[in-house]
Design a protein around this motif. Sequence first.
Motif, PDB file in Angstrom:
ATOM      1  N   VAL A 103      -4.388  13.075   2.397  1.00  0.00           N
ATOM      2  CA  VAL A 103      -4.470  11.980   3.366  1.00  0.00           C
ATOM      3  C   VAL A 103      -4.931  10.720   2.654  1.00  0.00           C
ATOM      4  O   VAL A 103      -5.900  10.736   1.897  1.00  0.00           O
ATOM      5  N   LEU A 104      -4.213   9.624   2.898  1.00  0.00           N
ATOM      6  CA  LEU A 104      -4.628   8.320   2.411  1.00  0.00           C
ATOM      7  C   LEU A 104      -5.437   7.619   3.495  1.00  0.00           C
ATOM      8  O   LEU A 104      -5.134   7.749   4.679  1.00  0.00           O
ATOM      9  N   SER A 105      -6.423   6.879   3.079  1.00  0.00           N
ATOM     10  CA  SER A 105      -7.221   6.120   4.036  1.00  0.00           C
ATOM     11  C   SER A 105      -6.448   4.879   4.474  1.00  0.00           C
ATOM     12  O   SER A 105      -5.483   4.448   3.825  1.00  0.00           O
ATOM     13  N   HIS A 106      -6.895   4.289   5.572  1.00  0.00           N
ATOM     14  CA  HIS A 106      -6.286   3.040   6.032  1.00  0.00           C
ATOM     15  C   HIS A 106      -6.410   1.965   4.958  1.00  0.00           C
ATOM     16  O   HIS A 106      -5.488   1.175   4.743  1.00  0.00           O
ATOM     17  N   ASP A 107      -7.545   1.932   4.275  1.00  0.00           N
ATOM     18  CA  ASP A 107      -7.775   0.927   3.244  1.00  0.00           C
ATOM     19  C   ASP A 107      -6.797   1.091   2.084  1.00  0.00           C
ATOM     20  O   ASP A 107      -6.261   0.099   1.564  1.00  0.00           O
ATOM     21  N   GLU A 108      -6.557   2.333   1.680  1.00  0.00           N
ATOM     22  CA  GLU A 108      -5.628   2.568   0.576  1.00  0.00           C
ATOM     23  C   GLU A 108      -4.206   2.158   0.945  1.00  0.00           C
ATOM     24  O   GLU A 108      -3.488   1.564   0.130  1.00  0.00           O
ATOM     25  N   VAL A 109      -3.798   2.478   2.164  1.00  0.00           N
ATOM     26  CA  VAL A 109      -2.468   2.063   2.611  1.00  0.00           C
ATOM     27  C   VAL A 109      -2.382   0.543   2.650  1.00  0.00           C
ATOM     28  O   VAL A 109      -1.384  -0.049   2.215  1.00  0.00           O
ATOM     29  N   GLU A 110      -3.431  -0.097   3.133  1.00  0.00           N
ATOM     30  CA  GLU A 110      -3.436  -1.558   3.225  1.00  0.00           C
ATOM     31  C   GLU A 110      -3.345  -2.192   1.839  1.00  0.00           C
ATOM     32  O   GLU A 110      -2.658  -3.205   1.646  1.00  0.00           O
ATOM     33  N   ARG A 111      -4.033  -1.603   0.869  1.00  0.00           N
ATOM     34  CA  ARG A 111      -3.982  -2.137  -0.496  1.00  0.00           C
ATOM     35  C   ARG A 111      -2.562  -2.041  -1.058  1.00  0.00           C
ATOM     36  O   ARG A 111      -2.086  -2.951  -1.751  1.00  0.00           O
ATOM     37  N   MET A 112      -1.875  -0.957  -0.764  1.00  0.00           N
ATOM     38  CA  MET A 112      -0.500  -0.806  -1.238  1.00  0.00           C
ATOM     39  C   MET A 112       0.420  -1.807  -0.544  1.00  0.00           C
ATOM     40  O   MET A 112       1.322  -2.378  -1.168  1.00  0.00           O
ATOM     41  N   PHE A 113       0.189  -2.021   0.753  1.00  0.00           N
ATOM     42  CA  PHE A 113       0.991  -3.014   1.469  1.00  0.00           C
ATOM     43  C   PHE A 113       0.749  -4.418   0.905  1.00  0.00           C
ATOM     44  O   PHE A 113       1.690  -5.199   0.741  1.00  0.00           O
ATOM     45  N   THR A 114      -0.505  -4.745   0.634  1.00  0.00           N
ATOM     46  CA  THR A 114      -0.824  -6.059   0.076  1.00  0.00           C
ATOM     47  C   THR A 114      -0.082  -6.278  -1.231  1.00  0.00           C
ATOM     48  O   THR A 114       0.480  -7.356  -1.476  1.00  0.00           O
ATOM     49  N   GLN A 115      -0.053  -5.240  -2.060  1.00  0.00           N
ATOM     50  CA  GLN A 115       0.608  -5.345  -3.357  1.00  0.00           C
ATOM     51  C   GLN A 115       2.121  -5.501  -3.213  1.00  0.00           C
ATOM     52  O   GLN A 115       2.728  -6.374  -3.824  1.00  0.00           O
TER      53      GLN A 115
END
Length: 292
Positions: A103-115
């Motif tokens: 499971v990825l955290s919301h923060d990790e997904v958000e960091r990937m989206f930002t990139q």
Amino acid sequence: MSTAIDSFLAMMAAERGAAPNTLAAYRRDLEGSEDAVGDLLAAGRDDLLSLSGEWASLAPSTVARKISALRQFYGFCVDEGLRKDDPATALPRPQTRRPLPKVLSHDEVERMFTQVEKEAGEGKPNAIRLLALFELLYGSGLRASELVSLHVSAVPRDAPFLTITGKGGQQRMVPVSRRAQSAIARWVEVRPDGSKHLFPSRTGHISRIRLYQMVKELAARADIDPAKVSPHVLRHAFATHLLEGGADLRVLQTLLGHADIATTQIYTHVDSARLVALVNERHPLAGGQRGG
């Protein structure tokens, strides 16, 4: 023997709608067993029991899959009159637990989206393509094989849905978020012409392996351990985060294209904290008060 295996696989494809990858796995398992014990049609119970030594170093889930292949094969042979008895009854029924999904955290997904959004903002077609792929992996929960093989015709112009052909050739409608619609529209503007595939390559469509590589590389650029991330992990994140937001399990089953809700229930473990809080806050006994 190959004729019997071919007949079995033809039945699995025609009557049960088994996908090509599933059929290939059955073939590998059956032919591997035959390499160990000889002609499966002539094998007896003791021959099959001897396979336990061959499988001693394998994971329980792998052994369970091989046993399942043999049980189904011999059931087919009995039904077709190729054998009068079923030696697979000698095989154990291993009790395996489905592994909990990463499971990825919301923060990790958000960091990937930002990139990926930063990269797509530079206007390079490959970066825009990756943004569309990432939006569909996390935003719609598609399997990697479903995503890479999408046809342009699966993306309607006037409805926020994709028509997906999943395992066994089963079709389902999958909602597409406004963000994903926007990303797809950007990709269509720069996408090479002349292919029926939404994500084309020189030989057809991009491969699952290439998608896997792109997602890993994106994770590294977002300072996330690539070992934690894959297309399937993003599908897990889609399911997990929907449940956290209050999605119904049956709705999630439909979105993911699971034939059996037991497969979908694997995600409920991640939502235990929310369920406990729900009981404590909403149950009639919460706060020491009894319901009427």
